[in-house]
Design a protein around this motif. Sequence first.
Motif, PDB file in Angstrom:
ATOM      1  N   LEU A 134       8.176   5.385  -2.618  1.00  0.00           N
ATOM      2  CA  LEU A 134       7.120   6.222  -3.517  1.00  0.00           C
ATOM      3  C   LEU A 134       7.595   6.613  -4.878  1.00  0.00           C
ATOM      4  N   GLU A 188       8.324   4.212  -7.404  1.00  0.00           N
ATOM      5  CA  GLU A 188       6.693   3.676  -7.765  1.00  0.00           C
ATOM      6  C   GLU A 188       6.443   4.734  -9.064  1.00  0.00           C
ATOM      7  N   ARG A 237       0.700  -1.254  -0.017  1.00  0.00           N
ATOM      8  CA  ARG A 237      -0.156   0.079   0.094  1.00  0.00           C
ATOM      9  C   ARG A 237       0.942   1.146   0.070  1.00  0.00           C
ATOM     10  N   TYR A 238       0.450   2.287  -0.638  1.00  0.00           N
ATOM     11  CA  TYR A 238       1.108   3.430  -0.827  1.00  0.00           C
ATOM     12  C   TYR A 238       1.318   4.132   0.637  1.00  0.00           C
ATOM     13  N   ALA A 298       0.013   7.863  -5.867  1.00  0.00           N
ATOM     14  CA  ALA A 298       1.072   7.684  -4.927  1.00  0.00           C
ATOM     15  C   ALA A 298       1.766   8.926  -4.705  1.00  0.00           C
ATOM     16  N   TYR A 314       0.988  10.616  -1.323  1.00  0.00           N
ATOM     17  CA  TYR A 314       1.645  10.185   0.019  1.00  0.00           C
ATOM     18  C   TYR A 314       2.856  10.964   0.143  1.00  0.00           C
ATOM     19  N   LYS A 373      -2.882   6.623 -11.283  1.00  0.00           N
ATOM     20  CA  LYS A 373      -2.210   5.642 -10.216  1.00  0.00           C
ATOM     21  C   LYS A 373      -0.629   6.668  -9.753  1.00  0.00           C
TER      22      LYS A 373
END
Length: 113
Positions: free
Chosen positions: A15, A18, A6-7, A48, A51, A44
């Motif tokens: 992060l 990603e 999970r982010y 990300a 966060y 998406k």
Amino acid sequence: MSTEKRYSLMTKHELEQEIANVKEKARKAEQLGYVNEFAVLERKAIMASCYLLNPKDYKPGTVYAISNDPGSYFKIDYLNGVFAWGYRLKGEKKLEALPIAMLDNRSEGGKQQ
């Protein structure tokens, strides 16, 4: 079978990796003309990116420009996690949620109203 992390549990470095990976996949999807896949991957990357931001930097009652949508503004009523709930100005005045990464939080971006 690989399970995705999970982010909210990822480190800043994870992060950033990603986001870079997803943006590269989005670039390839765009080049190949996969419009729907490109849109999903772009969203998406935005999620990300949320966060990496501090939701406390976004204040209810403040108007923010919406990134990548020139001339569009969003007034926050309240925050829930990394989502800002409120209304688009000059819109239907329908309550909606936007990821905070879509809001321009630069000094000239947010205006108290």
